[in-house]
Design an enzyme around this catalytic site. Structure first.
Site, PDB file in Angstrom:
ATOM      1  N   HIS A  32       0.839  -1.204   0.000  1.00 55.64           N
ATOM      2  CA  HIS A  32       0.000   0.000   0.000  1.00 55.64           C
ATOM      3  C   HIS A  32       0.872   1.252   0.000  1.00 55.64           C
ATOM      4  O   HIS A  32       1.754   1.390   0.829  1.00 55.64           O
ATOM      5  CB  HIS A  32      -0.926   0.018   1.213  1.00 55.64           C
ATOM      6  CG  HIS A  32      -2.075  -0.919   1.041  1.00 55.64           C
ATOM      7  ND1 HIS A  32      -3.277  -0.524   0.518  1.00 55.64           N
ATOM      8  CD2 HIS A  32      -2.165  -2.247   1.248  1.00 55.64           C
ATOM      9  CE1 HIS A  32      -4.072  -1.576   0.426  1.00 55.64           C
ATOM     10  NE2 HIS A  32      -3.420  -2.631   0.866  1.00 55.64           N
ATOM     11  N   TYR A  78      -8.713   5.797   7.696  1.00 50.28           N
ATOM     12  CA  TYR A  78      -8.749   6.234   9.092  1.00 50.28           C
ATOM     13  C   TYR A  78      -9.802   7.343   9.157  1.00 50.28           C
ATOM     14  O   TYR A  78      -9.643   8.377   8.520  1.00 50.28           O
ATOM     15  CB  TYR A  78      -7.382   6.776   9.535  1.00 50.28           C
ATOM     16  CG  TYR A  78      -6.343   5.697   9.755  1.00 50.28           C
ATOM     17  CD1 TYR A  78      -5.651   5.133   8.689  1.00 50.28           C
ATOM     18  CD2 TYR A  78      -6.045   5.246  11.048  1.00 50.28           C
ATOM     19  CE1 TYR A  78      -4.699   4.145   8.900  1.00 50.28           C
ATOM     20  CE2 TYR A  78      -5.087   4.271  11.272  1.00 50.28           C
ATOM     21  CZ  TYR A  78      -4.425   3.727  10.200  1.00 50.28           C
ATOM     22  OH  TYR A  78      -3.474   2.746  10.406  1.00 50.28           O
ATOM     23  N   PRO A 117      -3.136   0.805  18.879  1.00 47.95           N
ATOM     24  CA  PRO A 117      -2.953   0.297  17.512  1.00 47.95           C
ATOM     25  C   PRO A 117      -3.105   1.332  16.393  1.00 47.95           C
ATOM     26  O   PRO A 117      -2.841   1.014  15.231  1.00 47.95           O
ATOM     27  CB  PRO A 117      -4.031  -0.795  17.392  1.00 47.95           C
ATOM     28  CG  PRO A 117      -5.024  -0.499  18.455  1.00 47.95           C
ATOM     29  CD  PRO A 117      -4.316   0.206  19.546  1.00 47.95           C
ATOM     30  N   LYS A 160       2.010   0.149  14.873  1.00 47.72           N
ATOM     31  CA  LYS A 160       3.437   0.055  15.195  1.00 47.72           C
ATOM     32  C   LYS A 160       3.852  -1.161  16.018  1.00 47.72           C
ATOM     33  O   LYS A 160       5.035  -1.534  16.021  1.00 47.72           O
ATOM     34  CB  LYS A 160       3.876   1.316  15.965  1.00 47.72           C
ATOM     35  CG  LYS A 160       3.911   2.565  15.117  1.00 47.72           C
ATOM     36  CD  LYS A 160       5.082   2.531  14.152  1.00 47.72           C
ATOM     37  CE  LYS A 160       4.887   3.475  13.014  1.00 47.72           C
ATOM     38  NZ  LYS A 160       4.894   2.866  11.698  1.00 47.72           N
ATOM     39  N   TYR A 176       4.600   6.701   9.572  1.00 51.33           N
ATOM     40  CA  TYR A 176       3.746   5.531   9.293  1.00 51.33           C
ATOM     41  C   TYR A 176       4.537   4.435   8.585  1.00 51.33           C
ATOM     42  O   TYR A 176       4.401   3.252   8.919  1.00 51.33           O
ATOM     43  CB  TYR A 176       2.533   5.962   8.450  1.00 51.33           C
ATOM     44  CG  TYR A 176       1.411   4.948   8.465  1.00 51.33           C
ATOM     45  CD1 TYR A 176       0.340   5.081   9.338  1.00 51.33           C
ATOM     46  CD2 TYR A 176       1.431   3.845   7.619  1.00 51.33           C
ATOM     47  CE1 TYR A 176      -0.693   4.144   9.380  1.00 51.33           C
ATOM     48  CE2 TYR A 176       0.412   2.900   7.646  1.00 51.33           C
ATOM     49  CZ  TYR A 176      -0.643   3.059   8.526  1.00 51.33           C
ATOM     50  OH  TYR A 176      -1.650   2.113   8.559  1.00 51.33           O
TER      51      TYR A 176
HETATM   52  P1  RFL Z   1       2.953 -11.465  21.578  1.00 54.28           P
HETATM   53  O1  RFL Z   1       2.482 -11.569  20.169  1.00 54.28           O
HETATM   54  O2  RFL Z   1       1.973 -11.093  22.621  1.00 54.28           O
HETATM   55  O3  RFL Z   1       3.640 -12.866  21.942  1.00 54.28           O
HETATM   56  C1  RFL Z   1       3.972 -13.211  23.282  1.00 54.28           C
HETATM   57  C2  RFL Z   1       3.935 -14.706  23.402  1.00 54.28           C
HETATM   58  O4  RFL Z   1       4.361 -15.100  24.708  1.00 54.28           O
HETATM   59  C3  RFL Z   1       3.517 -16.135  25.167  1.00 54.28           C
HETATM   60  N1  RFL Z   1       3.610 -16.199  26.639  1.00 54.28           N
HETATM   61  C4  RFL Z   1       4.246 -17.195  27.321  1.00 54.28           C
HETATM   62  N2  RFL Z   1       4.885 -18.291  26.898  1.00 54.28           N
HETATM   63  C5  RFL Z   1       5.412 -19.135  27.832  1.00 54.28           C
HETATM   64  N3  RFL Z   1       5.302 -18.908  29.155  1.00 54.28           N
HETATM   65  C6  RFL Z   1       4.677 -17.819  29.636  1.00 54.28           C
HETATM   66  N4  RFL Z   1       4.606 -17.619  30.966  1.00 54.28           N
HETATM   67  C7  RFL Z   1       4.111 -16.894  28.693  1.00 54.28           C
HETATM   68  N5  RFL Z   1       3.413 -15.737  28.795  1.00 54.28           N
HETATM   69  C8  RFL Z   1       3.126 -15.339  27.547  1.00 54.28           C
HETATM   70  C9  RFL Z   1       2.166 -15.746  24.625  1.00 54.28           C
HETATM   71  O5  RFL Z   1       1.245 -16.840  24.592  1.00 54.28           O
HETATM   72  C10 RFL Z   1       2.532 -15.251  23.237  1.00 54.28           C
HETATM   73  O6  RFL Z   1       2.536 -16.289  22.277  1.00 54.28           O
HETATM   74  O7  RFL Z   1       4.162 -10.426  21.711  1.00 54.28           O
HETATM   75  P2  RFL Z   1       5.320  -9.996  20.659  1.00 54.28           P
HETATM   76  O8  RFL Z   1       5.981 -11.199  20.050  1.00 54.28           O
HETATM   77  O9  RFL Z   1       6.123  -8.986  21.376  1.00 54.28           O
HETATM   78  O10 RFL Z   1       4.520  -9.306  19.451  1.00 54.28           O
HETATM   79  C11 RFL Z   1       3.862  -8.058  19.616  1.00 54.28           C
HETATM   80  C12 RFL Z   1       2.648  -7.982  18.706  1.00 54.28           C
HETATM   81  O11 RFL Z   1       1.858  -9.136  18.892  1.00 54.28           O
HETATM   82  C13 RFL Z   1       1.800  -6.721  18.975  1.00 54.28           C
HETATM   83  O12 RFL Z   1       2.629  -5.620  19.235  1.00 54.28           O
HETATM   84  C14 RFL Z   1       0.908  -6.350  17.764  1.00 54.28           C
HETATM   85  O13 RFL Z   1      -0.056  -7.337  17.499  1.00 54.28           O
HETATM   86  C15 RFL Z   1       0.218  -5.008  18.002  1.00 54.28           C
HETATM   87  N6  RFL Z   1      -0.730  -4.634  16.945  1.00 54.28           N
HETATM   88  C16 RFL Z   1      -0.291  -4.102  15.739  1.00 54.28           C
HETATM   89  N7  RFL Z   1       1.024  -3.963  15.482  1.00 54.28           N
HETATM   90  C17 RFL Z   1       1.456  -3.497  14.270  1.00 54.28           C
HETATM   91  O14 RFL Z   1       2.674  -3.349  14.066  1.00 54.28           O
HETATM   92  N8  RFL Z   1       0.591  -3.174  13.233  1.00 54.28           N
HETATM   93  C18 RFL Z   1      -0.747  -3.315  13.398  1.00 54.28           C
HETATM   94  O15 RFL Z   1      -1.485  -3.094  12.435  1.00 54.28           O
HETATM   95  C19 RFL Z   1      -1.235  -3.750  14.691  1.00 54.28           C
HETATM   96  N9  RFL Z   1      -2.549  -3.895  14.899  1.00 54.28           N
HETATM   97  C20 RFL Z   1      -2.098  -4.843  17.126  1.00 54.28           C
HETATM   98  C21 RFL Z   1      -3.000  -4.448  16.081  1.00 54.28           C
HETATM   99  C22 RFL Z   1      -2.594  -5.435  18.287  1.00 54.28           C
HETATM  100  C23 RFL Z   1      -3.949  -5.627  18.434  1.00 54.28           C
HETATM  101  N10 RFL Z   1      -4.361  -6.273  19.626  1.00 54.28           N
HETATM  102  C24 RFL Z   1      -5.315  -7.307  19.685  1.00 54.28           C
HETATM  103  C25 RFL Z   1      -3.635  -6.053  20.836  1.00 54.28           C
HETATM  104  C26 RFL Z   1      -4.347  -4.627  16.216  1.00 54.28           C
HETATM  105  C27 RFL Z   1      -4.850  -5.186  17.401  1.00 54.28           C
HETATM  106  C28 RFL Z   1      -6.344  -5.324  17.507  1.00 54.28           C
HETATM  107  C1  PHB Z   2      -5.039  -4.008  10.959  1.00 53.71           C
HETATM  108  O1  PHB Z   2      -5.173  -4.241   9.746  1.00 53.71           O
HETATM  109  O2  PHB Z   2      -5.252  -4.875  11.817  1.00 53.71           O
HETATM  110  C2  PHB Z   2      -4.639  -2.654  11.397  1.00 53.71           C
HETATM  111  C3  PHB Z   2      -4.296  -1.715  10.449  1.00 53.71           C
HETATM  112  C4  PHB Z   2      -3.925  -0.436  10.843  1.00 53.71           C
HETATM  113  C5  PHB Z   2      -3.901  -0.116  12.178  1.00 53.71           C
HETATM  114  C6  PHB Z   2      -4.231  -1.061  13.145  1.00 53.71           C
HETATM  115  C7  PHB Z   2      -4.615  -2.346  12.750  1.00 53.71           C
HETATM  116  O3  PHB Z   2      -3.567   1.142  12.550  1.00 53.71           O
END
Ligand code: RFL
Ligand code: PHB
Length: 392
Positions: free
Chosen positions: A72, A202, A293, A297, A385
């Site tokens: 994109h 957005y 979110p 990032k 971004y």
């Molecule tokens: P994770 O993915 O939470 O992985 C951590 C892992 O550790 C495990 N764990 C354990 N394992 C063993 N023993 C224990 N005691 C443990 N405790 C925990 C967990 O089960 C898990 O598997 O962390 P990590 O690897 O640092 O990754 C971070 C990302 O997951 C997170 O920052 C992103 O998903 C945030 N986020 C977004 N980031 C982006 O860069 N672009 C996006 O578009 C974006 N959109 C989002 C998001 C996060 C969202 N939510 C649900 C929080 C959209 C949403 C809705």
């Molecule tokens: C997503 O596609 O999950 C998404 C995209 C942009 C954002 C957050 C989440 O800022």
């Protein structure tokens, strides 16, 4: 049992770290509380910065990403009844982002680690990390069947997310936590319908923020602002689509509806814990920091942390040079704070604070007009971004 690097958590941070270490000839074991199926299905992020894409490609993980990822070159900002396009390619000298779901990044990483003979222990909760201020830290976990295991390591990487056990293992007096909770949350759905838009939208609306994102040519991802105490049970699909229709409404444009395949509510939080290292324990990703979110990032920060960590551990474990490990926390935190500011800024510009005075919306609209009219302001949004500073 022993390994060079014991990694807690098989999210994007832990898995990519294990892969990057293997490329450097460093042995690791990943220990994960959840099942492989659970990790591969957990719905989360979707947007990769161009530096993250390049990093994954250079690490040999670009196959499916290059075939299925959707590049994109911009976003739409919708406010005051208009939808304006920001052209990232034009504003940043050709840089872009790629929509490729975190679920797919995780599947690719797990498949690659297993194909390379890497060890990942699933369904194995880590119960303690100890000896962090000694030269021989130990990671204790419960293996399948309830057996207690100890893994002696040279270093431990805490990649266990926000609710993990590694950050709390650092003596509390040594950590500085800076945090903010926002008085709203996001309700997100995955919908079985082709996206109604060519770029992410957005949307600022007097009822609250909404975001139209996508996953594939046949799957849409949509979010909207709800109160922080809302329960998903109170949101039947019809109510969700009615809310989305009202917020995105624009004459001559149609939001297509389809079956809701997944839905959930995510709280909004900014959180930075520093330093990201204590003795032989290194924290990476959500274990050390959380952003709301809105700036897309979180995943990118997790990938950036472990890229820096892999280099630092290579210097430390293979050459006995501890300087990059000593600089690890400060190096990561510079990027983390930039992204924390950007995510807060995007969030504040686009969401409606419950009980806000009329000044809030007027200031938001002034800022939204500015970032769509002024090339300088648009460039600042665009370069953040697509990723700032650009990942090496
Ligand atoms: P994770 O993915 O939470 O992985 C951590 C892992 O550790 C495990 N764990 C354990 N394992 C063993 N023993 C224990 N005691 C443990 N405790 C925990 C967990 O089960 C898990 O598997 O962390 P990590 O690897 O640092 O990754 C971070 C990302 O997951 C997170 O920052 C992103 O998903 C945030 N986020 C977004 N980031 C982006 O860069 N672009 C996006 O578009 C974006 N959109 C989002 C998001 C996060 C969202 N939510 C649900 C929080 C959209 C949403 C809705
Ligand atoms: C997503 O596609 O999950 C998404 C995209 C942009 C954002 C957050 C989440 O800022």
């Amino acid at each position: 049992m022993r390994t060079q690097v014991g990694i807690v958590g098989a999210g994007p941070a832990g898995l990519l770290l294990s892969h990057l270490l293997a490329l450097r000839g460093i042995d690791s074991v990943v220990v994960e509380i959840r099942s492989r199926a659970y990790c591969e299905a957990r719905q989360r992020a979707g947007v990769l910065e161009d530096g993250s894409v390049r990093l994954l490609r250079e690490a040999g993980l670009g196959g499916r990403l290059d075939r299925e990822g959707l590049e994109h070159g911009g976003i739409y900002l919708q406010f005051a009844g208009e939808r304006r396009h920001l052209d990232f390619r034009d504003l940043t000298g050709g840089r872009t982002v790629t929509v490729y779901a975190q679920t797919e990044v995780v599947k690719d990483l797990i498949a690659q680690r297993l194909a390379d003979g890497g060890s990942i222990e699933f369904e194995a909760p880590v119960t303690a990390v100890a000896g962090l201020d000694s030269g021989r830290p130990v990671l204790a976990y419960t293996a399948t069947g309830g057996r207690r295991q100890e893994l002696a390591c040279d270093v431990i990487a805490g990649c266990d997310g926000f609710h993990g056990i590694c950050r709390p293992a650092i003596p509390p007096g040594l950590l500085t936590v800076t945090e903010r909770d926002y008085p709203y949350a996001w309700l997100g759905i995955l919908a079985g319908v082709p996206p109604s838009t060519d770029e992410l939208i957005y949307c600022h609306h007097s009822d609250g923020f909404a975001l139209h994102s996508l996953r594939t040519p046949h799957l849409s991802k949509l979010y909207f602002q709800v109160g922080s105490d809302e329960k998903i049970e109170d949101w039947p699909d019809r109510r969700i689509w009615d809310t989305l229709q009202r917020r995105f409404a624009l004459p001559g444009w149609e939001l297509k509806e389809g079956p809701v395949l997944d839905k959930g509510i995510t709280p909004m939080r900014s959180f930075v814990s520093a330093p990201m290292r204590y003795g032989r324990l290194f924290l990476a990703g959500d274990a050390a920091h959380i952003v709301p979110p809105t700036g897309a990032k979180g995943l990118n920060l997790a990938l950036a942390d472990v890229t820096i960590l892999a280099d630092a551990l290579e210097a430390f474990l293979l050459r006995g040079d501890e300087r990059p490990a000593e600089a690890y926390s400060a190096t990561c935190l510079a990027r983390v704070w930039r992204a924390t500011h950007f995510s807060w800024w995007m969030t504040s510009m686009l969401h409606r604070t419950p009980g806000a005075d009329p000044m809030e919306a007027a200031l938001q609209l002034a800022q939204l007009r500015y970032v769509t009219i002024s090339r300088a302001a648009a460039t600042s949004l665009a370069e953040n971004y697509v990723g700032y500073p650009p990942l090496r």
